[in-house]
Design a protein around this motif. Structure first.
Motif, short mmCIF file in Angstrom:
data_model
loop_
_atom_site.label_atom_id
_atom_site.label_comp_id
_atom_site.label_asym_id
_atom_site.label_seq_id
_atom_site.Cartn_x
_atom_site.Cartn_y
_atom_site.Cartn_z
N LEU B 11 44.93 -26.35 -0.06
CA LEU B 11 44.64 -24.93 0.27
C LEU B 11 43.94 -24.60 -1.26
O LEU B 11 44.56 -25.08 -2.30
CB LEU B 11 46.65 -24.52 0.36
N ILE B 12 43.47 -23.90 -0.62
CA ILE B 12 42.55 -23.22 -2.51
C ILE B 12 42.61 -21.72 -1.98
O ILE B 12 42.70 -21.16 -1.29
CB ILE B 12 40.62 -24.00 -2.41
N VAL B 28 46.04 -28.00 -2.33
CA VAL B 28 47.91 -28.56 -2.48
C VAL B 28 47.95 -28.53 -0.94
O VAL B 28 47.27 -27.76 -0.32
CB VAL B 28 48.49 -26.70 -3.16
N SER B 29 49.03 -29.38 -0.61
CA SER B 29 49.51 -29.77 0.68
C SER B 29 50.59 -30.12 0.82
O SER B 29 51.10 -30.97 -0.22
CB SER B 29 48.55 -31.06 0.73
N PHE B 30 51.11 -29.83 1.53
CA PHE B 30 52.43 -29.88 1.75
C PHE B 30 52.88 -29.60 3.61
O PHE B 30 51.82 -29.43 3.53
CB PHE B 30 53.43 -29.45 1.15
N ALA B 231 50.43 -24.95 -12.61
CA ALA B 231 48.94 -24.40 -13.15
C ALA B 231 48.10 -24.70 -11.32
O ALA B 231 47.38 -24.86 -11.48
CB ALA B 231 48.29 -25.19 -14.05
N GLY B 232 49.03 -24.48 -10.39
CA GLY B 232 48.19 -24.25 -9.13
C GLY B 232 48.04 -25.62 -8.68
O GLY B 232 47.13 -25.35 -7.17
N ARG B 233 48.37 -26.37 -8.99
CA ARG B 233 48.63 -27.46 -8.24
C ARG B 233 49.91 -28.20 -8.07
O ARG B 233 50.80 -27.80 -8.41
CB ARG B 233 47.48 -28.60 -9.09
N LEU B 234 49.85 -29.50 -7.03
CA LEU B 234 50.86 -30.08 -6.50
C LEU B 234 51.32 -31.26 -7.79
O LEU B 234 50.98 -32.04 -7.62
CB LEU B 234 51.57 -30.51 -5.42
N ALA B 235 52.52 -31.04 -8.69
CA ALA B 235 52.43 -32.12 -8.57
C ALA B 235 53.22 -33.64 -8.49
O ALA B 235 53.18 -34.68 -8.70
CB ALA B 235 53.27 -32.05 -10.43
N GLU B 236 54.85 -32.83 -7.71
CA GLU B 236 55.14 -33.91 -7.36
C GLU B 236 56.13 -33.21 -5.77
O GLU B 236 56.48 -32.47 -5.93
CB GLU B 236 56.35 -34.16 -8.07
N PRO B 304 44.41 -36.47 -10.97
CA PRO B 304 45.35 -37.41 -10.35
C PRO B 304 44.96 -36.89 -8.99
O PRO B 304 45.44 -35.95 -8.71
CB PRO B 304 46.69 -37.06 -11.12
N GLU B 305 45.24 -37.77 -8.17
CA GLU B 305 45.26 -37.67 -6.41
C GLU B 305 46.93 -37.66 -5.92
O GLU B 305 47.36 -38.25 -7.16
CB GLU B 305 44.54 -38.80 -5.76
N ALA B 306 47.41 -37.51 -5.32
CA ALA B 306 49.01 -37.68 -5.01
C ALA B 306 49.03 -38.70 -4.03
O ALA B 306 48.45 -39.42 -3.37
CB ALA B 306 49.25 -36.30 -3.88
#
Lengths: 329, 330, 314
Positions: B11-12, B28-30, B231-236, B304-306
């Motif tokens: 998602l952007i 962002v993906s989940f 910052a708008g990105r999935l860290a973990e 980094p990629e997830a």
């Protein structure tokens, strides 16, 4: 030099929340008063951090504002280093005012958006005439350095900074009059946790460096535990318990203190089930008679509904509760 | 594994401004499984609320979804018409917001609002709808629900109002409840009550919950899994217990250490230096690299990629890449 | 002194002004640009009137009654002189009277707005900051005044003032009386807006921080609160300028404004309308068009400024 820096005796503040005169006459209503704080007593020793905790409406901010002169007490007196505070007398207060400062909750509202950061920090220096000419800005640069920003930031405007940086600017302003005592009103509740840690650490470092005394106002028990030597718990404008910092957390006396502790979310994942807290804070315009906590208290009995409990010393803490006084809990 | 209830893919979300386009959410993906509680944490500006707004199609213009897909039980919902989206909101996705006053219309009684919502989404009589509304209010813990249902929102205290909002969110039997800071505006002693009610009632009805909050404590007590945004990105992302007790992303580690707890003994809190970058100044490579204690060369170049760490755990950090570079061994 | 304590000069205010959101909004709004250009043109022409105008309409010795009623762009039947926009009944060049008229109109407008601003801002700051009886008193006065049309109040003030001024000074004082009359009829909206904004600002923490160190209330008002309440005031002032120019024209048209020897746009329109039906249309048309263009342009500027300063619409 006495050990006690600030002493508060019988501090009480009412707010007139009546409707306008004409409405009162037509609707046949009496004047209404809200008791924000009632008969609050405590002492703050030099160099310590004293915390006041409580939920919204507990009167903790009202106490802070009375101490720094933003509000006039309805009753009671405040003594700072042996001198009674009298905000009406301008000249006598001037020297006293320099010695205490305040840090506010919202770093977005506490800095004038139209002023340069340098002028914001310099305001107390100029008001108290602590430095002249170029020395003012040199001092500002030094202060910015102390709080972890750079002297070049003095030329910027507040909107160019993040919340945590703004709070550093507010701290630099508070330090600029070289105070001994700082009232911190929810200094981190508008900040994110990672930034909160920076600010709390900074406050501790500054305390060590300048020998500051703090009055910390907060609703966050974990912040209070981390920062304070002694803690006062407020409920509906009354001090229900005053205890040494760690003691309150290991051995809370007053039923409300216990309830507050139970309500703190458990990060350690110990599996501890939070105790359900019953009810909500009643309306302070018509507080319950007797002990104001009795409608929510699991230990309430007849006497609590009639009499107001007075603080009683026991086990190194002061507790205003009949159940504790009579040894029932 | 079964098909997820909600699936968000790359998602952007972008906000065009005159100084360039700001990317509030960046790939962002989940997933959220049936009946699962997913916590979403992050600092203000990390994009957690925008994620929620994107899912229910309520991103404020000029902001827009610029890429990615959102699937609700196999149906793509990010490109639906406003009309179709309105039918999904309330019916299939219930919403609980921070300020209960904004979710309730002050001009109508609680009964009117509940009954109208129920009847919009379900074909039942007024009387049946009212009975249902009373039962719901009773269930969320409003005393004397049958009488109080005819009160206006301002007659209720803050905590009671939030209970009404929860009832409103659940009255059409949604599959997913989106709770955005549901307890932030409430007193500490009331927060626990509300979280308990929300969790219990959703579990009872098998509704999944996406819980957006900045309060790690609330997540720890409530969520099954947690997603950490930076910052708008999935860290973990991963099961709550593992993320809290054994965080892998350096940001999560710093975040967990910086929270003062009732049991900690040290005098100083762990602090992450600096602050989250503004959206117009996100560094190249990993967004966290200027603040990261374990940064190495690759972090400053490649994003980094997830990385799948097993056990439904993903971490966007080069430290865990199979081909970890020499310089990374710090 | 180490490098660290060196403080660089703030970025130039011109760069900040150009880079600001308001400036950007202006650059991207065609209406604002046109309105701004028209306003600026009229203001420039008016200010530079003594150097631009082909004739001095205030100098009776330069007038020739024979030139009267010359139509635009046509040679006069007796003298053969050609005037761009024709002449009026006394042979005054319309173009020149327009420039001088706009000068008077703009001067009265700006001065009246300034007067109303100073009065309204002071009253608003005092009422909002002090509250209590000061607030009640000022706002009741404002309420009473608002219940009358402002032109009526201006007429009243004008009439009373003339009664007090000796006849010998009436001509020279007229313009100042006019400014005071329009200003006094207009201060209420500034006072109300400033009072509201002050009540919001005074509870903000930056004001409390200044109070904690014992800063003088007057200093808090002027240095802290005033700069933060000026946004809406500027919007009202711009729209107020258009209204003040129209009010001046109305009063002059009614014959209670500036004397005919120093004609403003309103005076010119009054003179012109007497000749409309006898065929000398240009005497009325050109002053009217100028007034319309000026008032419309300033008003559009005000509308744009209101939108540009309102964060919700941005």
């Amino acid at each position: 030099m006495s050990d006690v820096l600030l002493k508060v005796e019988g501090l009480t503040r009412y707010f007139d929340v009546s409707k306008p005169w004409l409405n009162r006459v037509i609707e046949r209503e009496d004047k209404q008063f809200l008791t924000a704080t009632a008969d609050v007593n405590f002492e703050i020793k030099r160099g310590e951090t004293f915390a006041l905790v409580g939920e919204s409406g507990s009167g903790k901010s009202t106490i802070a504002k009375m101490i720094v002169g933003l509000l006039e007490p309805s009753e009671g007196k405040i003594t700072f280093d042996g001198q009674e505070m009298n905000f009406a007398s301008g000249a006598a207060m001037r020297t006293l005012r320099r010695r205490f400062q305040m840090i506010f909750q919202d770093p977005f509202a506490s800095l004038n958006p139209r002023w340069h950061v340098g002028d914001i920090i310099a305001e107390p220096i100029r008001t108290f005439g602590l430095a002249k000419g170029r020395d003012v800005m040199r001092e500002v640069g030094r202060l910015l350095d102390t709080v972890g920003l750079s002297a070049a930031d003095a030329a910027k405007f507040p909107h160019e900074f993040s919340g945590g940086q703004r709070q550093r600017i507010a701290i630099a302003r508070a330090l600029s009059s070289k105070p001994e005592f700082i009232v911190c009103d929810e200094p981190t509740s508008a900040l994110d946790v990672s930034v909160q840690a920076q600010i709390l650490n900074l406050m501790r470092d500054l305390q060590d460096e300048f020998g500051l005394t703090y009055l910390l106002i907060s609703h966050d028990l974990s912040v209070v535990r981390h920062m304070s030597n002694r803690i006062g718990v407020l409920y509906l404008g009354r001090l229900v318990e005053v205890a040494e910092g760690k003691r309150l957390f290991t051995n809370p006396k007053h039923p409300y203190s216990r309830m507050l502790l139970d309500a703190v979310p458990d990060l350690a994942l110990s599996g501890r089930r939070r105790q359900q807290v019953e009810g909500e804070i009643p309306n302070p315009i018509n507080p319950p008679p007797g002990c104001t906590f009795h409608p929510r208290c699991p230990h309430a009995f007849e006497r609590c509904k009639r009499e107001i409990p007075q603080p009683v010393a026991a086990d190194g803490s002061l507790t205003a509760c009949f159940a504790v006084e009579e040894g029932r809990i | 594994m079964a098909e997820p209830l909600l699936s968000v893919r790359d998602l952007i979300v972008e906000f065009p401004t005159r100084r360039g386009t700001l990317r509030a959410l960046d790939k962002v993906s989940f997933d959220i499984q049936e009946g699962e509680v997913l916590g979403m944490v992050g600092e203000s500006g990390a994009g957690k609320s925008i994620t929620g707004a994107a899912i229910i199609g309520l991103i404020e213009p000029p902001g827009r979804i610029a890429g990615g897909e959102i699937w609700l039980r196999g149906q793509r919902i990010d490109n639906l018409s406003p009309e179709a989206m309105r039918r999904i909101r309330g019916k299939r996705i219930g919403m609980v917001f921070q300020d209960p006053l904004t979710s309730l219309n002050p001009l109508y009684t609680v009964a009117q609002q509940l009954i109208e919502t129920i009847r919009t989404h379900m074909d039942i009589s007024e009387k049946a709808a009212r009975a249902r509304a009373v039962a719901l209010l009773d269930r969320v813990g409003i005393p004397a629900a049958a009488r109080r249902i005819d009160d206006y929102p301002h007659h209720f205290s803050g905590g009671m109002r939030q209970r009404v909002v929860i009832a409103l969110a659940l009255c059409a039997e949604p599959e997913l409840v989106l709770a955005d800071e549901p307890t932030t505006a409430l007193d500490v002693s009331v927060q626990a009550q509300i979280i308990d009610v929300l969790k219990e009632i959703c579990a009872e009805r098998g509704a999944a919950v996406m819980l957006i909050t900045h309060d790690m404590g609330v997540i720890a007590e409530t969520a099954d899994r947690v997603a950490v945004l930076y910052a708008g990105r999935l860290a973990e992302i991963g099961p709550v217990r593992e993320v809290i007790t054994a965080a892998e992303h350096p940001y999560t580690q710093g975040l967990m250490g910086s929270i003062p707890t009732l049991t900690q003994t040290s005098d100083r809190l762990v602090q992450i230096p600096g602050s989250m970058p503004r959206l117009n100044a996100i560094p190249q490579g990993c967004a966290f690299n200027p603040r990261c204690p374990k940064v190495f060369d690759r972090c400053r170049v490649d994003r980094p990629e997830a990385i799948d760490r097993g056990g439904r755990r993903r971490v966007a950090c080069w430290l865990y890449d199979g081909v970890k570079q020499e310089a990374g061994n710090v | 002194m180490s490098d660290k304590t060196q403080i660089p000069a703030p970025r130039s205010w011109m760069f900040r002004a150009w880079d600001s959101d308001v400036a950007y909004s202006f650059r991207t709004s065609p209406v604002a640009i046109v309105a701004g250009a028209v306003s600026l043109l009229i203001i420039l022409l008016a200010v530079l009137a003594p150097w631009i105008a082909p004739h001095n309409p205030y100098d009776p010795s330069s007038l020739n009654l024979m030139d009267g009623f010359t139509p635009p762009m046509e040679p006069n039947a007796f003298t053969g002189n050609v005037y761009w926009l024709g002449t009026d009944n006394q042979g005054r060049d319309i173009f020149s009277t327009l420039l001088y008229g706009a000068r008077i109109s703009l001067f009265v407008g700006f001065a009246a707005v300034l007067f109303a601003m100073v009065l309204g801002i002071s009253a608003g700051l005092a009422a909002g900051y002090r509250g209590g009886w000061v607030d009640s008193l000022l706002m009741r006065v404002a309420d009473v005044q608002l219940s009358f049309p402002s032109i009526l109040i201006a007429l009243l003030i004008f009439g009373v003032a003339r009664g007090f001024i000796p006849p010998a000074y009436r001509e020279t004082m007229a313009i100042w009386v006019l400014i005071v009359a329009i200003g006094l009829s207009d201060w209420v909206q500034y006072a109300r807006v400033v009072r509201g904004a002050t009540m919001v600002e005074k509870n903000k923490e930056y004001v409390q921080a200044a109070r904690v160190i014992g800063a003088h209330p007057l200093k808090i008002l002027v240095r802290h609160i005033l700069p933060n309440v000026m946004g809406p005031v500027l919007v009202i002032a711009t729209i107020g300028l258009a209204l003040a120019i129209i009010a001046e024209a109305t009063l002059s048209f009614l014959g209670v404004g500036v004397p005919p020897t120093q004609p403003s746009l309103g005076t010119l329109i009054r003179i012109g309308q007497q000749y409309l039906f006898s065929g000398e249309w240009w005497i009325l048309l050109f002053p009217s068009l100028t007034l319309l263009a000026l008032a419309l342009a300033v008003n559009l500027l005000g509308d744009w400024l209101r939108d540009a300063l309102n964060p919700r619409l941005r």
